[in-house]
Design a protein around this motif. Sequence first.
Motif, mmCIF file in Angstrom:
data_model
loop_
_atom_site.group_PDB
_atom_site.id
_atom_site.type_symbol
_atom_site.label_atom_id
_atom_site.label_comp_id
_atom_site.label_asym_id
_atom_site.label_seq_id
_atom_site.Cartn_x
_atom_site.Cartn_y
_atom_site.Cartn_z
ATOM 1 N N GLU A 1 -6.527 -2.837 9.321
ATOM 2 C CA GLU A 1 -5.954 -1.659 9.437
ATOM 3 C C GLU A 1 -6.464 -0.616 10.535
ATOM 4 O OE1 GLU A 1 -5.485 0.128 5.013
ATOM 5 O OE2 GLU A 1 -7.155 -1.291 4.681
ATOM 6 N N GLN B 1 5.645 -9.291 13.090
ATOM 7 C CA GLN B 1 5.820 -7.809 12.917
ATOM 8 C C GLN B 1 5.757 -7.443 14.734
ATOM 9 O OE1 GLN B 1 3.414 -5.153 10.437
ATOM 10 N NE2 GLN B 1 5.553 -4.463 9.721
ATOM 11 N N ASP C 1 9.744 -5.262 11.319
ATOM 12 C CA ASP C 1 9.916 -6.662 11.308
ATOM 13 C C ASP C 1 10.639 -7.291 12.535
ATOM 14 O OD1 ASP C 1 8.130 -7.101 9.060
ATOM 15 O OD2 ASP C 1 10.132 -7.059 7.750
ATOM 16 N N THR D 1 -1.145 -1.854 10.192
ATOM 17 C CA THR D 1 -1.631 -2.777 9.634
ATOM 18 C C THR D 1 -1.420 -4.112 10.128
ATOM 19 O OG1 THR D 1 -0.161 -2.732 7.843
ATOM 20 C CG2 THR D 1 -1.983 -1.143 7.521
ATOM 21 N N GLU E 1 -1.291 -8.102 8.156
ATOM 22 C CA GLU E 1 -1.579 -8.791 6.724
ATOM 23 C C GLU E 1 -2.301 -10.193 7.205
ATOM 24 O OE1 GLU E 1 -1.028 -7.581 3.815
ATOM 25 O OE2 GLU E 1 0.101 -6.035 4.442
ATOM 26 N N ARG E 2 -3.116 -10.860 6.311
ATOM 27 C CA ARG E 2 -3.805 -11.993 6.507
ATOM 28 C C ARG E 2 -2.811 -12.875 6.735
ATOM 29 N NH1 ARG E 2 -9.059 -11.773 4.261
ATOM 30 N NH2 ARG E 2 -9.303 -9.747 3.182
ATOM 31 N N ASN F 1 -6.103 -8.061 -1.924
ATOM 32 C CA ASN F 1 -4.710 -7.939 -1.555
ATOM 33 C C ASN F 1 -4.545 -6.863 -0.057
ATOM 34 O OD1 ASN F 1 -3.555 -9.584 -3.627
ATOM 35 N ND2 ASN F 1 -4.089 -7.709 -5.015
ATOM 36 N N HIS F 2 -5.479 -6.209 0.090
ATOM 37 C CA HIS F 2 -5.394 -5.177 1.233
ATOM 38 C C HIS F 2 -5.271 -6.022 2.481
ATOM 39 C CE1 HIS F 2 -9.599 -5.775 2.559
ATOM 40 N NE2 HIS F 2 -9.914 -5.614 1.030
ATOM 41 N N PRO F 3 -4.558 -5.408 3.614
ATOM 42 C CA PRO F 3 -4.438 -6.105 4.815
ATOM 43 C C PRO F 3 -5.861 -6.351 5.365
ATOM 44 C CG PRO F 3 -3.031 -4.181 4.727
ATOM 45 C CD PRO F 3 -3.967 -4.208 3.504
ATOM 46 N N THR G 1 -5.210 -14.889 11.590
ATOM 47 C CA THR G 1 -4.492 -13.722 11.788
ATOM 48 C C THR G 1 -4.456 -13.106 13.214
ATOM 49 O OG1 THR G 1 -5.060 -12.842 9.631
ATOM 50 C CG2 THR G 1 -4.225 -11.274 11.089
ATOM 51 N N LYS H 1 -0.819 -13.418 9.365
ATOM 52 C CA LYS H 1 0.450 -12.666 10.059
ATOM 53 C C LYS H 1 0.129 -12.284 11.466
ATOM 54 C CE LYS H 1 3.099 -13.046 6.305
ATOM 55 N NZ LYS H 1 4.146 -14.045 6.423
ATOM 56 N N ASP I 1 -11.183 -6.184 7.019
ATOM 57 C CA ASP I 1 -11.498 -6.689 5.685
ATOM 58 C C ASP I 1 -12.018 -5.263 4.909
ATOM 59 O OD1 ASP I 1 -11.369 -8.221 3.671
ATOM 60 O OD2 ASP I 1 -13.288 -9.430 4.300
#
Length: 332
Positions: free
Chosen positions: A8, A233, A247, A44, A46-47, A3-5, A216, A49, A82
């Motif tokens: 980071e 973003q 965003d 960060t 996100e996957r 779940n983590h970006p 990504t 994105k 990751d």
Amino acid sequence: MSNHPLVEVKDLAKIFDVSAPWLNRVVERKPKMYVHAVDGVSFTIERGKTLALVGESGCGKSTVARLLVGLYKPTQGVVSFDGADIAATLATPEGRTLRRRTQMIFQDPYASLNPRWKVQDIVGEPLREHGMVNGSDELQQRVIALLQSVGLAAADVEKFPHQFSGGQRQRISIARALATQPEFLVCDEPTSALDVSVQAQVLNIMKDLQRERGLTYLFISHNLAVVRHVADQVGVMYLGRLVELADKKDLFDNPRHPYTRMLLDAIPDIHMTGRSRTPVQGEVPNPLNPPSGCSFHPRCPLANDRCKVERPALAEFQGIKIACHAVAEGRA
């Protein structure tokens, strides 16, 4: 998937020593000089994105890009991919795997391809280096498949870079970046050297590849029209620091930071809305001698005495991140 970006960045900084040679400094009695190219940047991604970084030339966008792929070592701060620290991982045997999972598309398609190599060698080099093919026949088939995925022909494997247009060269660069099946692509102004019609073709290819492969992106640009097309973003940089992070829809519909407003007002108003517009004032200060307090205050119409002495921190404000005293105090 965790779940983590995927990416980071925490308090990232890069300082370059731009001093004159030692003897010159002794004779002319000059001190050492340093440029804070990146100064405390955090974000960060996100996957799957796309984060776009925008700003005027010299604001540190490309330095951030090179820090994220390990071409530069950070002066301070951490870049995690990751969950793993990139700088620490590259010094270990796992660094080879990290190189395979992160790739970069450079700005100039005329300088980033070896003019003495054929396309098969250019696109096939990552496959050979990472041991992803066995034999020349498999290598050629993989290269042809990569070229076809970016809209080029199988016969192009035997050509040299000078036989292609700028847009076709950038497609070759994209094919090379995709060779190792990466998860994260850093795109340093990949369309700025291209004609507008060719820009659209390359951007559409990149969007299609993102949908198909779950890629990504970190997308560096100074063209806000391009950013509006590709980003999820947007981060606005000024003199090495992030001043607004939001965003895409929020940033374009309701820009908060005075600098973001100036950038958006510089776009020609083709719809003739009649909205009052503030053109970009002044020039970027000398990074060797940046202003005290908020570095934007010499150009800001909302600056007061606090802005001249106290540097604003990037903080949450109504769902976005912004570094501006005027917004925090309700003066904007």
